[in-house]
Design a protein around this motif. Structure first.
Motif, PDB file in Angstrom:
ATOM      1  N   GLY A  25       0.799  -1.218   0.000  1.00 50.97           N
ATOM      2  CA  GLY A  25       0.000   0.000   0.000  1.00 50.97           C
ATOM      3  C   GLY A  25       0.830   1.265   0.000  1.00 50.97           C
ATOM      4  N   VAL A  26       2.111   1.146  -0.296  1.00 55.28           N
ATOM      5  CA  VAL A  26       2.981   2.324  -0.353  1.00 55.28           C
ATOM      6  C   VAL A  26       3.717   2.334  -1.688  1.00 55.28           C
ATOM      7  N   ALA A  27       3.615   3.411  -2.403  1.00 54.58           N
ATOM      8  CA  ALA A  27       4.179   3.476  -3.750  1.00 54.58           C
ATOM      9  C   ALA A  27       5.682   3.724  -3.720  1.00 54.58           C
ATOM     10  N   THR A  28       6.379   3.092  -4.662  1.00 59.13           N
ATOM     11  CA  THR A  28       7.790   3.409  -4.884  1.00 59.13           C
ATOM     12  C   THR A  28       7.852   4.732  -5.639  1.00 59.13           C
ATOM     13  N   SER A  29       9.036   5.318  -5.715  1.00 59.72           N
ATOM     14  CA  SER A  29       9.146   6.662  -6.295  1.00 59.72           C
ATOM     15  C   SER A  29       8.723   6.701  -7.757  1.00 59.72           C
ATOM     16  N   ASN A  30       9.024   5.637  -8.512  1.00 65.42           N
ATOM     17  CA  ASN A  30       8.649   5.644  -9.929  1.00 65.42           C
ATOM     18  C   ASN A  30       7.132   5.624 -10.107  1.00 65.42           C
ATOM     19  N   VAL A  31       6.443   4.852  -9.270  1.00 62.35           N
ATOM     20  CA  VAL A  31       4.981   4.783  -9.339  1.00 62.35           C
ATOM     21  C   VAL A  31       4.386   6.130  -8.923  1.00 62.35           C
TER      22      VAL A  31
ATOM     23  N   SER B 131      -7.728  13.170 -12.891  1.00 62.79           N
ATOM     24  CA  SER B 131      -7.950  13.201 -11.444  1.00 62.79           C
ATOM     25  C   SER B 131      -7.011  12.200 -10.782  1.00 62.79           C
ATOM     26  N   SER B 132      -6.808  12.383  -9.475  1.00 61.40           N
ATOM     27  CA  SER B 132      -5.954  11.469  -8.715  1.00 61.40           C
ATOM     28  C   SER B 132      -6.482  10.045  -8.809  1.00 61.40           C
ATOM     29  N   ALA B 133      -7.805   9.897  -8.743  1.00 55.81           N
ATOM     30  CA  ALA B 133      -8.411   8.564  -8.803  1.00 55.81           C
ATOM     31  C   ALA B 133      -8.182   7.923 -10.170  1.00 55.81           C
ATOM     32  N   GLN B 134      -8.357   8.705 -11.248  1.00 59.63           N
ATOM     33  CA  GLN B 134      -8.148   8.171 -12.605  1.00 59.63           C
ATOM     34  C   GLN B 134      -6.689   7.754 -12.802  1.00 59.63           C
ATOM     35  N   ALA B 135      -5.779   8.619 -12.383  1.00 59.63           N
ATOM     36  CA  ALA B 135      -4.351   8.332 -12.542  1.00 59.63           C
ATOM     37  C   ALA B 135      -3.946   7.106 -11.733  1.00 59.63           C
ATOM     38  N   SER B 136      -4.427   7.021 -10.498  1.00 57.28           N
ATOM     39  CA  SER B 136      -4.098   5.880  -9.637  1.00 57.28           C
ATOM     40  C   SER B 136      -4.606   4.578 -10.236  1.00 57.28           C
ATOM     41  N   ALA B 137      -5.843   4.600 -10.749  1.00 54.88           N
ATOM     42  CA  ALA B 137      -6.427   3.387 -11.326  1.00 54.88           C
ATOM     43  C   ALA B 137      -5.651   2.937 -12.557  1.00 54.88           C
ATOM     44  N   ALA B 138      -5.276   3.909 -13.412  1.00 56.51           N
ATOM     45  CA  ALA B 138      -4.544   3.571 -14.626  1.00 56.51           C
ATOM     46  C   ALA B 138      -3.178   2.978 -14.296  1.00 56.51           C
ATOM     47  N   VAL B 139      -2.456   3.610 -13.386  1.00 55.45           N
ATOM     48  CA  VAL B 139      -1.126   3.119 -13.013  1.00 55.45           C
ATOM     49  C   VAL B 139      -1.236   1.768 -12.313  1.00 55.45           C
ATOM     50  N   ALA B 140      -2.300   1.576 -11.520  1.00 54.83           N
ATOM     51  CA  ALA B 140      -2.502   0.288 -10.841  1.00 54.83           C
ATOM     52  C   ALA B 140      -2.630  -0.843 -11.854  1.00 54.83           C
ATOM     53  N   ARG B 141      -3.364  -0.592 -12.950  1.00 55.91           N
ATOM     54  CA  ARG B 141      -3.538  -1.629 -13.967  1.00 55.91           C
ATOM     55  C   ARG B 141      -2.206  -1.941 -14.660  1.00 55.91           C
ATOM     56  N   VAL B 142      -1.421  -0.896 -14.887  1.00 56.21           N
ATOM     57  CA  VAL B 142      -0.110  -1.109 -15.516  1.00 56.21           C
ATOM     58  C   VAL B 142       0.810  -1.879 -14.577  1.00 56.21           C
ATOM     59  N   VAL B 143       0.841  -1.475 -13.308  1.00 56.11           N
ATOM     60  CA  VAL B 143       1.711  -2.136 -12.327  1.00 56.11           C
ATOM     61  C   VAL B 143       1.350  -3.610 -12.176  1.00 56.11           C
TER      62      VAL B 143
ATOM     63  N   ARG C 201       3.609   6.287 -20.097  1.00 56.54           N
ATOM     64  CA  ARG C 201       3.163   5.989 -21.459  1.00 56.54           C
ATOM     65  C   ARG C 201       2.020   4.973 -21.458  1.00 56.54           C
ATOM     66  N   LEU C 202       2.193   3.892 -20.706  1.00 54.80           N
ATOM     67  CA  LEU C 202       1.166   2.872 -20.656  1.00 54.80           C
ATOM     68  C   LEU C 202      -0.071   3.353 -19.882  1.00 54.80           C
ATOM     69  N   GLY C 203       0.179   4.222 -18.877  1.00 49.79           N
ATOM     70  CA  GLY C 203      -0.950   4.801 -18.140  1.00 49.79           C
ATOM     71  C   GLY C 203      -1.809   5.651 -19.034  1.00 49.79           C
ATOM     72  N   LEU C 204      -1.169   6.433 -19.898  1.00 45.36           N
ATOM     73  CA  LEU C 204      -1.914   7.267 -20.861  1.00 45.36           C
ATOM     74  C   LEU C 204      -2.718   6.403 -21.826  1.00 45.36           C
ATOM     75  N   ARG C 205      -2.137   5.270 -22.203  1.00 48.49           N
ATOM     76  CA  ARG C 205      -2.841   4.354 -23.088  1.00 48.49           C
ATOM     77  C   ARG C 205      -4.087   3.790 -22.396  1.00 48.49           C
ATOM     78  N   GLU C 206      -3.932   3.470 -21.092  1.00 53.11           N
ATOM     79  CA  GLU C 206      -5.071   2.986 -20.314  1.00 53.11           C
ATOM     80  C   GLU C 206      -6.179   4.052 -20.234  1.00 53.11           C
TER      81      GLU C 206
END
Length: 205
Positions: A152-158, A171-183, A197-202
């Motif tokens: 539940g704690v993000a690394t610096s890159n995330v 929004s923070s929620a949209q960005a978090s959800a997109a990065v979560a799917r990529v991670v 890049r992949l987050g933007l694609r999501e």
């Protein structure tokens, strides 16, 4: 104990609202976000209440949702955070934004609140990392990010990737959800640039 008020909005103050419940007016101190979410004077309202009782004081704190109330109580478990500071934080950040800030260890975001200095901001994100309110009500995007990260704690890159996406207007929620799917697919060691890049694609799919 008073857990919830249902009545008519009687009046607003700088940091409180008066709720008329069958002729009895209750004064509830609220965050700026709750005050702005309440209906106009004379209209029906529901306010979730936390009542603090001390030797010389009985005060009601009002919230627009049970989630906000739960965050209020969780914030006050941190040393140095009293009711006033907790309300200031909830005035600056929505529960979703606060969840994201803690998951990302974003002390700067928490530090936007009035009365929260750098040291207190660090203490808040450190002591609350991996925690959610008792209601378990966390934004789906943030919950996905926390699950993808395990602890539940993000690394610096995330954290940097989510920050970059929010700076692009998401929004923070949209960005978090997109990065979560990529991670979840690529792993949390993925380079920041690739996460963005992949987050933007999501977000565009």
């Amino acid at each position: 104990m008073i857990g919830k008020l249902k009545g008519l909005v009687d009046a607003f103050g700088d940091d409180h609202v008066l709720i008329d419940v069958n002729g009895v007016c209750y004064e509830a101190h609220c965050s700026a976000k709750t005050l702005s979410a309440l209906p106009r004077v004379g209209e029906a309202a529901v306010v979730f209440i936390e009542m603090l009782v001390r030797e010389d004081l009985i005060r009601l704190y009002g919230f627009a949702s049970e989630t906000e109330k739960a965050w209020f109580n969780l914030l006050m478990t941190v040393q140095g955070v009293g009711a006033r500071v907790a309300l200031a934080i909830l005035s600056a950040l929505t529960p979703s934004e606060l969840s994201s800030a803690i998951a990302l260890q974003d002390k700067a975001m928490v530090g936007r609140a009035s009365g929260v200095g750098p040291k207190l901001a660090v203490r808040i994100v450190t002591e609350l990392k991996g925690k959610v309110p008792a209601t378990g009500a966390v934004d789906a995007g943030v919950l996905g990010l926390q699950s993808a990260l395990g602890a539940g704690v993000a690394t610096s890159n995330v954290a940097d990737a989510v920050s970059a996406l929010t700076n692009l207007g998401y929004s923070s929620a949209q960005a978090s959800a997109a990065v979560a799917r990529v991670v979840s697919r690529e792993g949390e060691d993925t380079a920041t640039e690739k996460l963005i890049r992949l987050g933007l694609r999501e977000l565009s799919s």
